[in-house]
Design an enzyme around this catalytic site. Structure first.
Site, PDB file in Angstrom:
ATOM      1  N   GLU A 180      40.756  48.846  93.088  1.00 22.19           N
ATOM      2  CA  GLU A 180      40.253  49.694  94.240  1.00 22.19           C
ATOM      3  C   GLU A 180      41.824  50.246  95.047  1.00 22.19           C
ATOM      4  O   GLU A 180      42.373  49.740  95.992  1.00 22.19           O
ATOM      5  CB  GLU A 180      39.817  48.496  95.073  1.00 22.19           C
ATOM      6  CG  GLU A 180      38.229  48.053  95.160  1.00 22.19           C
ATOM      7  CD  GLU A 180      37.657  47.976  96.195  1.00 22.19           C
ATOM      8  OE1 GLU A 180      38.461  46.575  96.822  1.00 22.19           O
ATOM      9  OE2 GLU A 180      36.744  47.562  95.832  1.00 22.19           O
ATOM     10  N   GLU A 373      31.580  47.785  90.242  1.00 21.91           N
ATOM     11  CA  GLU A 373      31.473  46.473  91.588  1.00 21.91           C
ATOM     12  C   GLU A 373      30.286  47.030  92.414  1.00 21.91           C
ATOM     13  O   GLU A 373      30.120  48.066  92.326  1.00 21.91           O
ATOM     14  CB  GLU A 373      32.681  46.102  92.357  1.00 21.91           C
ATOM     15  CG  GLU A 373      33.751  45.858  91.744  1.00 21.91           C
ATOM     16  CD  GLU A 373      34.709  45.420  92.918  1.00 21.91           C
ATOM     17  OE1 GLU A 373      34.690  45.727  93.986  1.00 21.91           O
ATOM     18  OE2 GLU A 373      36.139  44.983  92.109  1.00 21.91           O
TER      19      GLU A 373
HETATM   20  C1  BGP Z   1      35.781  44.546  96.898  1.00 19.40           C
HETATM   21  C2  BGP Z   1      36.913  43.425  95.687  1.00 19.40           C
HETATM   22  C3  BGP Z   1      35.749  42.383  95.476  1.00 19.40           C
HETATM   23  C4  BGP Z   1      35.185  41.403  95.646  1.00 19.40           C
HETATM   24  C5  BGP Z   1      34.292  42.682  96.739  1.00 19.40           C
HETATM   25  C6  BGP Z   1      33.197  42.331  97.320  1.00 19.40           C
HETATM   26  O1  BGP Z   1      36.878  45.136  97.597  1.00 19.40           O
HETATM   27  O2  BGP Z   1      37.464  44.096  95.084  1.00 19.40           O
HETATM   28  O3  BGP Z   1      37.284  41.870  94.679  1.00 19.40           O
HETATM   29  O4  BGP Z   1      35.698  40.545  96.465  1.00 19.40           O
HETATM   30  O5  BGP Z   1      35.106  43.843  97.477  1.00 19.40           O
HETATM   31  O6  BGP Z   1      34.437  41.964  98.672  1.00 19.40           O
HETATM   32  P1  BGP Z   1      33.819  40.267  99.803  1.00 19.40           P
HETATM   33  O7  BGP Z   1      34.480  39.554  98.074  1.00 19.40           O
HETATM   34  O8  BGP Z   1      34.833  40.614 100.370  1.00 19.40           O
HETATM   35  O9  BGP Z   1      32.435  40.265 100.160  1.00 19.40           O
END
Ligand code: BGP
Length: 479
Positions: A180, A373
């Site tokens: 990201e 993701e």
């Molecule tokens: C994205 C990241 C992941 C993951 C995801 C979900 O920004 O790449 O690492 O964390 O978000 O977010 P969270 O874990 O804050 O719910």
């Protein structure tokens, strides 16, 4: 519907799963400075505060234990193999390979750990998908160089890349340079280890750091191809189209600008040069970046595919009375979209937006995409007979896989789909275990207490059927 070689699987990140914070020579990373609880976001927003308030003797830091993937990787990968996973996305913790970040020689114990993880994947014929940098800049580089505000980081990052590409030549084919990359504009400390002194121009420093990451990413692509022509290297966006709240041209123009904020990163990585809109925008703010001719030459090496995280679409309005009604969505704020429901953490749920985002990205680049993701953070209840009936997560993934199938029918090329947090891990934004994404439950609470047992949820068996049927089952309601 889905290509025969479609890569179904799951994804995690080192700082949210490995634990073993000091084991086998590992150095501290940015993520290790983030406590659980109310101070976490303050630390994510202010690196000086995070560094000056680091108190491991009296404060709980979720990344220090994670889900102890460092010692459970064999069991966890076996779970994914039993599920039928074709690909497993995980990240390299930079400070496990170079504890301070700028050593000349790598930490062999750190390399040995990832060699074992990769061998384990291969044993089950699971394709490793390796993220080189996933929000874990070594603290040593933050203290010594100010993180990605320093051009020196390019050299140090490429030293890490060379070690990885050479060590895992022929065993790893799919790489992602930075997780990201656009996050650096929203969370500069998380995305680039950046902290700011009073009066400094945050925008200028953040875009300069982004430039160094873009150059480092392009040079990593060239190095990967030089070391093994089979390597496929992707950029990665925290994606999700931004909608105008209304057909008011002011809203439409604001949405276009917001979308450009994220697509700037993929534009450079896919097209190999800076788009004029960003140079004009920075000049209008009196910002001139340090871009050398050698940088421009390096940027001409472009990525092989574009990967993305998708959780939700976003929405903007030029009308302050409308834009006051916000909800969360990853690290981004968004105006609440009245047509969408939200998760327990306020993240909007928009499968149609997934189809839209995939089409937008593919129209823009005509390059294969990889969804690395997608998932629903939710509170799961473990029943007395050790079951987790997560129909809500099945419904979320069913709707998003259905939308992805439609995008493929629209003509979008997609290489694979890795559900985020396939095994419950620490939430990046909140540090909670209770914000669970997995199809496999991990018996740990927000303070790291519990047996650490792994328990298959209903969604594990549902996703297993989806993979076995190469996606067709996703259109069926869960049995
Ligand atoms: C994205 C990241 C992941 C993951 C995801 C979900 O920004 O790449 O690492 O964390 O978000 O977010 P969270 O874990 O804050 O719910």
């Amino acid at each position: 519907m889905f290509p025969d070689n479609f890569l179904w699987g799951g994804a995690i990140a080192g700082a949210q799963s490995e634990g073993a914070v000091h084991t086998d020579g590992k150095g501290l990373s940015m993520a290790d400075l983030l406590p659980s609880g109310p101070d976490r976001f303050k630390c994510m927003l202010n690196g000086h505060y995070a560094l000056s308030h680091y108190q491991p003797d009296t404060t709980y830091y979720p990344s220090h234990q994670g889900i102890d993937f460092y010692h459970h990787y064999a069991e966890d990968i076996a779970q994914l193999a039993a599920m039928g996973a074709k690909v497993f996305r995980f990240s390299i913790t930079w400070s496990r390979i170079f504890p301070e970040g700028d050593e000349r020689e790598p930490n062999e114990a750190g390399l040995a750990f990832y060699a074992d993880v990769i061998a384990c994947c291969r044993k089950y014929n699971i394709e490793p998908l390796v993220t080189i940098d996933h929000f874990d800049t070594p603290v040593g580089l933050i203290k010594k160089y100010g993180g990605w505000r320093s051009r020196e980081m390019i050299t140090l990052y490429l030293r890490l890349c060379r070690v990885l590409f050479e060590q895992f030549r022929g065993q790893v084919k799919y790489w992602i340079t930075f997780n990201e990359m656009n996050m650096i504009l929203h969370l500069p400390f998380v995305g680039g280890g950046l902290s700011f002194a009073p009066g400094e121009n945050r925008t200028a420093i953040s875009y300069q750091a982004a430039h160094y990451q873009l150059v480092a990413s392009a040079k990593a692509v060239a190095l990967a191809h030089e070391i093994d022509s089979q390597n496929m290297v992707g950029g990665m966006l925290a994606a999700g189209d931004v909608y105008p709240y209304s057909c008011d041209p002011d809203d439409v123009w604001l949405a276009l600008k917001k979308n450009r904020e994220q697509y700037f990163f993929s534009d450079v990585q896919v097209r190999g040069r800076y788009p004029r809109y960003i140079l004009q925008s920075l000049a209008a703010q009196g910002i001139t970046l340090d871009i050398t001719e050698a940088d421009r030459e390096a940027l001409r090496t472009t990525v092989d595919y574009m990967s993305l995280s998708y959780y939700a679409s976003r929405c903007v309005s030029a009308d302050p009375s409308v834009s006051a009604h916000k909800t969360k969505g990853n690290a981004f704020d968004t105006v609440k979209n009245p047509y969408l429901k939200t998760s327990e953490w306020g993240w909007q749920i928009d499968p149609e937006g997934f189809r839209i985002t995939l089409n937008t990205l593919y129209d823009r680049y005509q390059l294969p995409l990889f969804v690395v993701e997608n998932g629903l953070g939710a509170v799961d209840e473990l029943t007395v007979d050790n079951q987790v009936h997560d129909d809500y997560r099945i419904a979320y993934h069913d709707a998003h896989i259905r939308a992805m199938a439609q995008a493929i029918a629209d003509g979008v090329e997609i290489l694979g789909y890795t559900v985020w947090g396939c095994i419950d891990i620490v939430s990046a934004s909140t540090g909670q275990m209770s914000k669970r994404y997995g199809v496999v439950y991990v018996d740990l609470d927000n303070d790291g207490h519990g047996t650490g047992r792994r328990i298959r949820k209903d969604s594990f068996y549902w996703y297993q059927r989806v993979i076995a049927a190469n996606g067709l089952k996703s259109l069926a309601t869960p049995e």
